[in-house]
Write a protein that holds these residues in place. Structure first.
Motif, PDB file in Angstrom:
ATOM      1  N   ALA A   1      34.670 -75.653  13.260  1.00  0.00           N
ATOM      2  CA  ALA A   1      34.544 -74.469  14.111  1.00  0.00           C
ATOM      3  C   ALA A   1      34.120 -73.288  13.248  1.00  0.00           C
ATOM      4  O   ALA A   1      34.606 -73.128  12.133  1.00  0.00           O
ATOM      5  N   VAL A   2      33.200 -72.495  13.772  1.00  0.00           N
ATOM      6  CA  VAL A   2      32.736 -71.303  13.067  1.00  0.00           C
ATOM      7  C   VAL A   2      32.759 -70.114  14.014  1.00  0.00           C
ATOM      8  O   VAL A   2      32.697 -70.274  15.236  1.00  0.00           O
ATOM      9  N   GLN A   3      32.845 -68.940  13.428  1.00  0.00           N
ATOM     10  CA  GLN A   3      32.751 -67.709  14.214  1.00  0.00           C
ATOM     11  C   GLN A   3      31.305 -67.563  14.649  1.00  0.00           C
ATOM     12  O   GLN A   3      30.409 -67.406  13.823  1.00  0.00           O
ATOM     13  N   GLY A   4      31.046 -67.621  15.953  1.00  0.00           N
ATOM     14  CA  GLY A   4      29.685 -67.557  16.460  1.00  0.00           C
ATOM     15  C   GLY A   4      29.220 -66.147  16.795  1.00  0.00           C
ATOM     16  O   GLY A   4      28.039 -65.826  16.678  1.00  0.00           O
ATOM     17  N   ALA A   5      30.151 -65.302  17.206  1.00  0.00           N
ATOM     18  CA  ALA A   5      29.805 -63.925  17.565  1.00  0.00           C
ATOM     19  C   ALA A   5      31.098 -63.135  17.733  1.00  0.00           C
ATOM     20  O   ALA A   5      32.163 -63.709  17.969  1.00  0.00           O
ATOM     21  N   SER A   6      30.990 -61.826  17.612  1.00  0.00           N
ATOM     22  CA  SER A   6      32.141 -60.965  17.880  1.00  0.00           C
ATOM     23  C   SER A   6      31.662 -59.603  18.363  1.00  0.00           C
ATOM     24  O   SER A   6      30.560 -59.168  18.023  1.00  0.00           O
ATOM     25  N   ALA A   7      32.491 -58.977  19.151  1.00  0.00           N
ATOM     26  CA  ALA A   7      32.215 -57.624  19.643  1.00  0.00           C
ATOM     27  C   ALA A   7      33.482 -56.801  19.449  1.00  0.00           C
ATOM     28  O   ALA A   7      34.543 -57.166  19.964  1.00  0.00           O
ATOM     29  N   VAL A   8      33.364 -55.713  18.697  1.00  0.00           N
ATOM     30  CA  VAL A   8      34.520 -54.883  18.374  1.00  0.00           C
ATOM     31  C   VAL A   8      34.410 -53.547  19.097  1.00  0.00           C
ATOM     32  O   VAL A   8      33.363 -52.906  19.080  1.00  0.00           O
ATOM     33  N   ARG A   9      35.509 -53.138  19.718  1.00  0.00           N
ATOM     34  CA  ARG A   9      35.584 -51.794  20.286  1.00  0.00           C
ATOM     35  C   ARG A   9      36.695 -51.052  19.553  1.00  0.00           C
ATOM     36  O   ARG A   9      37.865 -51.401  19.659  1.00  0.00           O
ATOM     37  N   TYR A  10      36.287 -50.060  18.776  1.00  0.00           N
ATOM     38  CA  TYR A  10      37.241 -49.255  18.020  1.00  0.00           C
ATOM     39  C   TYR A  10      37.744 -48.132  18.920  1.00  0.00           C
ATOM     40  O   TYR A  10      36.957 -47.345  19.432  1.00  0.00           O
ATOM     41  N   ARG A  11      39.048 -48.049  19.113  1.00  0.00           N
ATOM     42  CA  ARG A  11      39.614 -47.049  20.007  1.00  0.00           C
ATOM     43  C   ARG A  11      40.207 -45.862  19.245  1.00  0.00           C
ATOM     44  O   ARG A  11      40.121 -44.730  19.685  1.00  0.00           O
ATOM     45  N   ARG A  12      40.831 -46.143  18.122  1.00  0.00           N
ATOM     46  CA  ARG A  12      41.405 -45.090  17.276  1.00  0.00           C
ATOM     47  C   ARG A  12      41.570 -45.667  15.879  1.00  0.00           C
ATOM     48  O   ARG A  12      41.982 -46.816  15.733  1.00  0.00           O
ATOM     49  N   ALA A  13      41.277 -44.880  14.871  1.00  0.00           N
ATOM     50  CA  ALA A  13      41.306 -45.371  13.487  1.00  0.00           C
ATOM     51  C   ALA A  13      42.722 -45.753  13.054  1.00  0.00           C
ATOM     52  O   ALA A  13      43.703 -45.147  13.480  1.00  0.00           O
ATOM     53  N   LEU A  14      42.783 -46.763  12.185  1.00  0.00           N
ATOM     54  CA  LEU A  14      44.034 -47.127  11.521  1.00  0.00           C
ATOM     55  C   LEU A  14      44.080 -46.362  10.204  1.00  0.00           C
ATOM     56  O   LEU A  14      43.300 -46.627   9.295  1.00  0.00           O
ATOM     57  N   SER A  15      44.978 -45.405  10.098  1.00  0.00           N
ATOM     58  CA  SER A  15      45.062 -44.566   8.901  1.00  0.00           C
ATOM     59  C   SER A  15      45.655 -45.345   7.732  1.00  0.00           C
ATOM     60  O   SER A  15      46.353 -46.344   7.916  1.00  0.00           O
ATOM     61  N   ILE A  16      45.385 -44.865   6.536  1.00  0.00           N
ATOM     62  CA  ILE A  16      45.910 -45.500   5.323  1.00  0.00           C
ATOM     63  C   ILE A  16      47.439 -45.570   5.385  1.00  0.00           C
ATOM     64  O   ILE A  16      48.100 -44.648   5.853  1.00  0.00           O
TER      65      ILE A  16
END
Length: 198
Positions: free
Chosen positions: A96-111
């Protein structure tokens, strides 16, 4: 002398390979096998992380966008192992391989923000199964990013539905979520565009 040789070997390994990546995969799978129960394919699995100085962007403020996708590897491998999907696929000679991805960033993850990544199976078809991942900050329980991913099964003569049935005979394929359908439509439009160019 021995100590100097070991330090040199470790330094070379860290220069040539992303050692932390491999160590974290080993830790994630080992921890799951030792301390967590097997999961139903429809169960949500969870892995934890913290945004460190190795994850941040150029300004040292929040997680670099590329690190989200890297973290998905740990979440995906954990899901594969806890549900037995990957084991079943490999027993039949597939992968199995990663075929595609779609990311929706809603709010940053701070350090230094601790977070969890949840993974759940939302749909499957002939050669693919689809997952939804959520990055959730532990401090405020806010969903910082949502990811749809398509896992493509390779070198397997049977459809994904038969793999699922072997693991969980009573499993019924869920109805396709609307956001997944729209994403698949957009990929088909893109595919047709590139087919015309070639």
């Amino acid at each position: 002398m021995v100590c100097a040789c070991l330090i040199t070997i470790l330094l070379v390994l860290y220069i040539l390979f992303d050692v932390n990546y491999f160590l974290r995969i080993i830790f994630t799978i080992t921890y799951g096998r030792l301390f967590q129960k097997r999961k139903n394919i429809f169960d949500t699995t969870t892995v934890y992380g913290i945004c460190t100085t190795q994850d941040v962007d150029l300004f040292f403020k929040h997680m670099n966008n590329a690190r989200y996708l890297r973290d998905l590897d740990f979440a995906r491998f954990h899901y594969y192992d806890r549900t037995g999907i990957y084991e079943t696929i490999t027993k039949k000679g597939g992968g199995a391989v990663q075929g595609a991805s779609a990311v929706r960033y809603r709010r940053a993850l701070s350090i230094l923000t601790p977070y969890k990544v949840t993974t759940k199976l939302i749909y499957w078809e002939d050669k693919h199964f689809y997952m939804e991942h959520e990055f959730i900050s532990l401090t405020d329980k806010f969903v910082r990013a949502v990811v749809l991913s398509r896992q493509t099964v390779t070198s397997l003569s049977i459809p994904v539905s038969e793999v699922i049935a072997e693991i969980q005979p009573d499993a019924q394929r869920p109805e396709m979520p609307k956001d997944l359908q729209l994403w698949l439509n957009s990929m088909e439009v893109s595919s047709q565009k590139y087919k015309k160019q070639n």
